[in-house]
Each structure stands twice: as structure tokens, then as C-alpha cells.
Design a protein around this motif. Structure first.
Motif, PDB file in Angstrom:
ATOM      1  N   HIS A 298      32.955   2.858 -24.766  1.00 42.98           N
ATOM      2  CA  HIS A 298      33.839   1.881 -24.127  1.00 42.98           C
ATOM      3  C   HIS A 298      33.034   0.816 -23.378  1.00 42.98           C
ATOM      4  N   LEU A 299      31.994   1.271 -22.651  1.00 41.92           N
ATOM      5  CA  LEU A 299      31.145   0.329 -21.923  1.00 41.92           C
ATOM      6  C   LEU A 299      30.434  -0.626 -22.887  1.00 41.92           C
ATOM      7  N   VAL A 300      29.959  -0.062 -24.004  1.00 40.85           N
ATOM      8  CA  VAL A 300      29.278  -0.911 -24.987  1.00 40.85           C
ATOM      9  C   VAL A 300      30.232  -1.954 -25.547  1.00 40.85           C
ATOM     10  N   GLU A 301      31.471  -1.525 -25.825  1.00 38.24           N
ATOM     11  CA  GLU A 301      32.460  -2.481 -26.340  1.00 38.24           C
ATOM     12  C   GLU A 301      32.758  -3.565 -25.317  1.00 38.24           C
ATOM     13  N   VAL A 302      32.924  -3.140 -24.037  1.00 36.78           N
ATOM     14  CA  VAL A 302      33.215  -4.117 -22.985  1.00 36.78           C
ATOM     15  C   VAL A 302      32.048  -5.080 -22.810  1.00 36.78           C
ATOM     16  N   LYS A 303      30.806  -4.513 -22.794  1.00 32.76           N
ATOM     17  CA  LYS A 303      29.636  -5.371 -22.624  1.00 32.76           C
ATOM     18  C   LYS A 303      29.497  -6.341 -23.790  1.00 32.76           C
ATOM     19  N   SER A 304      29.730  -5.839 -25.017  1.00 32.54           N
ATOM     20  CA  SER A 304      29.637  -6.700 -26.192  1.00 32.54           C
ATOM     21  C   SER A 304      30.659  -7.823 -26.115  1.00 32.54           C
ATOM     22  N   LYS A 305      31.876  -7.465 -25.694  1.00 30.53           N
ATOM     23  CA  LYS A 305      32.913  -8.482 -25.550  1.00 30.53           C
ATOM     24  C   LYS A 305      32.542  -9.476 -24.464  1.00 30.53           C
ATOM     25  N   SER A 306      32.017  -8.952 -23.337  1.00 32.62           N
ATOM     26  CA  SER A 306      31.622  -9.827 -22.235  1.00 32.62           C
ATOM     27  C   SER A 306      30.487 -10.748 -22.657  1.00 32.62           C
TER      28      SER A 306
ATOM     29  N   ASN B 188      30.601 -14.754 -22.746  1.00 34.44           N
ATOM     30  CA  ASN B 188      29.629 -15.531 -21.976  1.00 34.44           C
ATOM     31  C   ASN B 188      28.850 -16.498 -22.869  1.00 34.44           C
ATOM     32  N   MET B 189      28.541 -16.049 -24.075  1.00 38.21           N
ATOM     33  CA  MET B 189      27.815 -16.925 -24.991  1.00 38.21           C
ATOM     34  C   MET B 189      28.691 -18.103 -25.411  1.00 38.21           C
ATOM     35  N   VAL B 190      29.964 -17.822 -25.688  1.00 39.67           N
ATOM     36  CA  VAL B 190      30.886 -18.914 -26.041  1.00 39.67           C
ATOM     37  C   VAL B 190      31.040 -19.869 -24.862  1.00 39.67           C
ATOM     38  N   LEU B 191      31.192 -19.292 -23.659  1.00 39.11           N
ATOM     39  CA  LEU B 191      31.321 -20.113 -22.448  1.00 39.11           C
ATOM     40  C   LEU B 191      30.103 -21.014 -22.281  1.00 39.11           C
ATOM     41  N   THR B 192      28.919 -20.436 -22.442  1.00 35.16           N
ATOM     42  CA  THR B 192      27.679 -21.196 -22.265  1.00 35.16           C
ATOM     43  C   THR B 192      27.565 -22.302 -23.312  1.00 35.16           C
ATOM     44  N   ASN B 193      27.867 -21.961 -24.577  1.00 33.55           N
ATOM     45  CA  ASN B 193      27.782 -22.964 -25.638  1.00 33.55           C
ATOM     46  C   ASN B 193      28.767 -24.100 -25.414  1.00 33.55           C
ATOM     47  N   ASN B 194      29.994 -23.747 -25.019  1.00 34.48           N
ATOM     48  CA  ASN B 194      30.994 -24.785 -24.764  1.00 34.48           C
ATOM     49  C   ASN B 194      30.554 -25.714 -23.638  1.00 34.48           C
ATOM     50  N   LEU B 195      29.969 -25.127 -22.585  1.00 40.42           N
ATOM     51  CA  LEU B 195      29.547 -25.942 -21.449  1.00 40.42           C
ATOM     52  C   LEU B 195      28.386 -26.860 -21.824  1.00 40.42           C
TER      53      LEU B 195
ATOM     54  N   LYS C  53      22.161 -10.609 -17.513  1.00 37.84           N
ATOM     55  CA  LYS C  53      22.885  -9.352 -17.280  1.00 37.84           C
ATOM     56  C   LYS C  53      24.398  -9.541 -17.277  1.00 37.84           C
ATOM     57  N   GLY C  54      24.882 -10.328 -18.226  1.00 39.29           N
ATOM     58  CA  GLY C  54      26.315 -10.502 -18.377  1.00 39.29           C
ATOM     59  C   GLY C  54      26.941 -11.489 -17.403  1.00 39.29           C
ATOM     60  N   VAL C  55      26.127 -12.206 -16.635  1.00 37.98           N
ATOM     61  CA  VAL C  55      26.636 -13.169 -15.653  1.00 37.98           C
ATOM     62  C   VAL C  55      26.121 -14.561 -16.019  1.00 37.98           C
ATOM     63  N   VAL C  56      27.005 -15.558 -15.939  1.00 37.29           N
ATOM     64  CA  VAL C  56      26.638 -16.933 -16.268  1.00 37.29           C
ATOM     65  C   VAL C  56      26.224 -17.665 -14.994  1.00 37.29           C
TER      66      VAL C  56
ATOM     67  N   ARG D 176      19.157 -26.523  -4.599  1.00 33.22           N
ATOM     68  CA  ARG D 176      20.078 -26.413  -5.722  1.00 33.22           C
ATOM     69  C   ARG D 176      21.361 -25.715  -5.289  1.00 33.22           C
ATOM     70  N   THR D 177      22.370 -25.872  -6.111  1.00 36.37           N
ATOM     71  CA  THR D 177      23.619 -25.132  -5.927  1.00 36.37           C
ATOM     72  C   THR D 177      23.913 -24.393  -7.224  1.00 36.37           C
ATOM     73  N   GLN D 178      24.159 -23.101  -7.103  1.00 38.21           N
ATOM     74  CA  GLN D 178      24.457 -22.297  -8.282  1.00 38.21           C
ATOM     75  C   GLN D 178      25.941 -21.984  -8.345  1.00 38.21           C
ATOM     76  N   ILE D 179      26.508 -22.187  -9.523  1.00 37.43           N
ATOM     77  CA  ILE D 179      27.882 -21.758  -9.788  1.00 37.43           C
ATOM     78  C   ILE D 179      27.768 -20.528 -10.681  1.00 37.43           C
ATOM     79  N   ILE D 180      28.150 -19.397 -10.134  1.00 39.99           N
ATOM     80  CA  ILE D 180      27.950 -18.105 -10.813  1.00 39.99           C
ATOM     81  C   ILE D 180      29.312 -17.600 -11.286  1.00 39.99           C
ATOM     82  N   ILE D 181      29.443 -17.410 -12.585  1.00 32.92           N
ATOM     83  CA  ILE D 181      30.721 -17.006 -13.185  1.00 32.92           C
ATOM     84  C   ILE D 181      30.589 -15.561 -13.650  1.00 32.92           C
ATOM     85  N   THR D 182      31.446 -14.693 -13.114  1.00 27.50           N
ATOM     86  CA  THR D 182      31.367 -13.255 -13.409  1.00 27.50           C
ATOM     87  C   THR D 182      32.744 -12.709 -13.740  1.00 27.50           C
TER      88      THR D 182
END
Length: 278
Positions: free
Chosen positions: A105-113, A117-124, A142-145, A255-261
Motif C-alpha cells: 500500500h505504501l509503495v502504491e501511495v508513494k508511486s502515485k505521489s 509530483n512529477m506531473v506537477l513539476t513538469n506543468n510548472l 523525498k516526495g515533496v516539491v 530566497r523564499t521556498q514554496i514547499i508543496i506536500t
């Protein structure tokens, strides 16, 4: 006279014969008595030996009974332990299966996350201009943008007020934040180690917090980001990326960091689903 002698002689003979018969009978009785005494003594000895043997056999029987009882007790314990071992093994197998299910379940959640995150990063990154990309750093750790913005593209010089140049970049970041409503946003201010000297700003702690608060309020007031998803925080000069001994290093640290979790309640759901320890 002669007749008297004859009578006396006959009487003497009879007395002699009678005495001989009585002596033989007495000797016979004595011998028989001796034989009976010997037989009686032998019988007593045999009886004593038999009694001793019975006592010995009874003692051996008692020892055997105790040994049998001890063996039965040991067997009962062994069977109980064996049954308990079987139960423990069964529980262990169940726990392993639950753990494997939880890990999957954790692997599935991490894979989904990771995928989100990759889609979010690419879109941005696709939405940012070449000039903006030179001043905006986007990373997934580690799963955080992490979106790191230089201070000169966000704030007026030596201030925490948002400048006009920041509006277009923040609008693109706000769109990504609005598209991913299952994520929380932490805005974190960072400074160099040069002391601030301005009215109502005591130190770099104040400056980093005020800058983060300005970005949070700008996202809320100008782009309608839900304030419940937003958190403002400052780390002052104590989270540097580079050495403050050079101007380039200081520029990187300002700098200012915007951290999306993912939202915290999603992690709490995972904890709730974790198998309980025995």
C-alpha cells in the motif's frame, strides 16, 4: 515259694519291656518335634523373605507410578508448548501478510505521489518563461516539491512587500497549487547573515517571517488559494545553501521556498492502516 520267684521274674520282664517301649515313643516324639520346629522356622523365613519382596515390589511400583506421572506431565507440557508454537507461528504469518500488504500500500501511495509530483513539476516548469526559470529552482525531494524563488524577483529592495514583477510568476505557481487541491503549501522565508536595520524589523527572523507571510497573503488575496492550505514560516539566516562570505552565496541564501506536500491527514490515514504490534 518257687511260684513266687516266677511271678516276680515275669513282673520284672514286663516292667523292662514297658520301659523300652516308652523310651522309643519319647524319642520318636522328640524327633518329630524337632522336624516340625525346623519346618516352622523355614516357613517363617520364607514368609519374611516373601514380605520383603512384596515391600520391594511395592516400592518399585510407586517409583514407576511417579515416573509415569512425570512423563505424562512432561508430555502435556510438550503438547501445550507445541500447540502454542503453532498458534504463534500462525499469528506471525498473519502479521507478515499484514505487513506485506501495508508495504504494498505504501509503495502504491508513494508511486502515485511521485507521479503526481512529477506531473506537477513538469506543468510548472513548462509554464515558466526562460527568464523565470533562471530565478526559480524546482526540485522533488523525498516526495515533496520545492519551489525556490530568489528574493529580488519577489520583493522590493530591502523589504518584505511583493513587487510587481512577482505577480506573473506567483500566478503560475498559484494555478498549480489550485490544480492540486490535495496538497498543503508551506511558504518558508530565508535570509543571508547580514543584519537588518529597519524600523519595526528587529532581525532576520522577523524579515524571513514577514516575507513568507507576504507571499501567503498574496496567494490568498490575489489568486483565491484556500488559506487553510497555507502556512507561513521563517528560518532567518540559519538554513543557508551557500557560504555567506561571497555575494553569490548571499544571493543564493536570500530566497523564499514554496514547499508543496500531501496533506497531513493523508499520512495519518496511512498510520491508522498500519498493522498493530502485538
Amino acid at each position: 515259694m518257687q511260684k513266687n520267684y516266677i511271678a516276680v521274674a515275669i513282673a520284672a520282664v514286663c516292667l523292662t519291656m514297658s520301659s523300652c517301649v516308652s523310651k522309643k515313643a519319647l524319642e520318636g516324639c522328640q524327633n518329630e518335634n524337632k522336624e516340625l520346629s525346623r519346618s516352622y522356622q523355614e516357613a517363617k523365613e520364607q514368609l519374611a523373605a516373601s514380605r520383603a519382596r512384596v515391600t520391594s515390589l511395592e516400592e518399585q511400583l510407586e517409583v514407576q507410578k511417579k515416573g509415569t506421572a512425570a512423563l505424562q506431565q512432561a508430555l502435556d507440557k510438550s503438547l501445550t508448548a507445541s500447540n502454542q508454537t503453532t498458534v504463534n507461528i500462525s499469528k506471525l504469518v498473519d502479521q507478515i501478510n499484514e505487513s506485506n500488504q501495508y508495504i504494498r500500500h505504501l509503495v502504491e501511495v508513494k508511486s502515485k505521489s511521485d507521479s503526481l509530483n512529477m506531473v506537477l513539476t513538469n506543468n510548472l516548469t513548462r509554464s515558466l518563461s526562460r527568464e523565470e526559470l533562471s530565478e526559480v529552482d524546482v526540485q522533488v525531494l523525498k516526495g515533496v516539491v520545492y519551489i525556490s524563488l530568489a528574493d529580488n524577483m519577489l520583493y522590493k529592495s530591502g523589504s518584505y512587500e511583493i513587487n510587481d514583477r512577482a505577480a506573473e510568476t506567483l500566478s503560475k505557481i498559484a494555478k498549480i497549487i489550485m490544480d492540486y487541491k490535495d496538497y498543503d503549501v508551506l511558504v518558508e522565508g530565508n535570509t543571508d547573515d547580514v543584519p537588518i536595520s529597519r524600523e519595526n524589523i528587529r532581525n532576520n527572523w522577523d524579515l524571513s517571517c514577514l516575507r513568507a507571510s507576504s507571499v501567503v497573503q498574496y496567494l490568498q488575496n490575489h489568486y483565491g488559494v484556500d488559506p487553510k492550505r497555507l502556512t507561513a514560516g521563517g528560518r532567518g539566516e540559519y538554513n543557508p545553501l551557500a557560504d555567506n562570505t561571497t555575494e553569490a552565496g548571499k544571493a543564493r541564501n536570500r530566497r523564499t521556498q514554496i514547499i508543496i506536500t500531501p496533506k497531513l491527514d493523508q499520512f495519518m490515514d496511512l498510520i491508522d492502516k498500519a498493522p498493530e504490534a502485538e
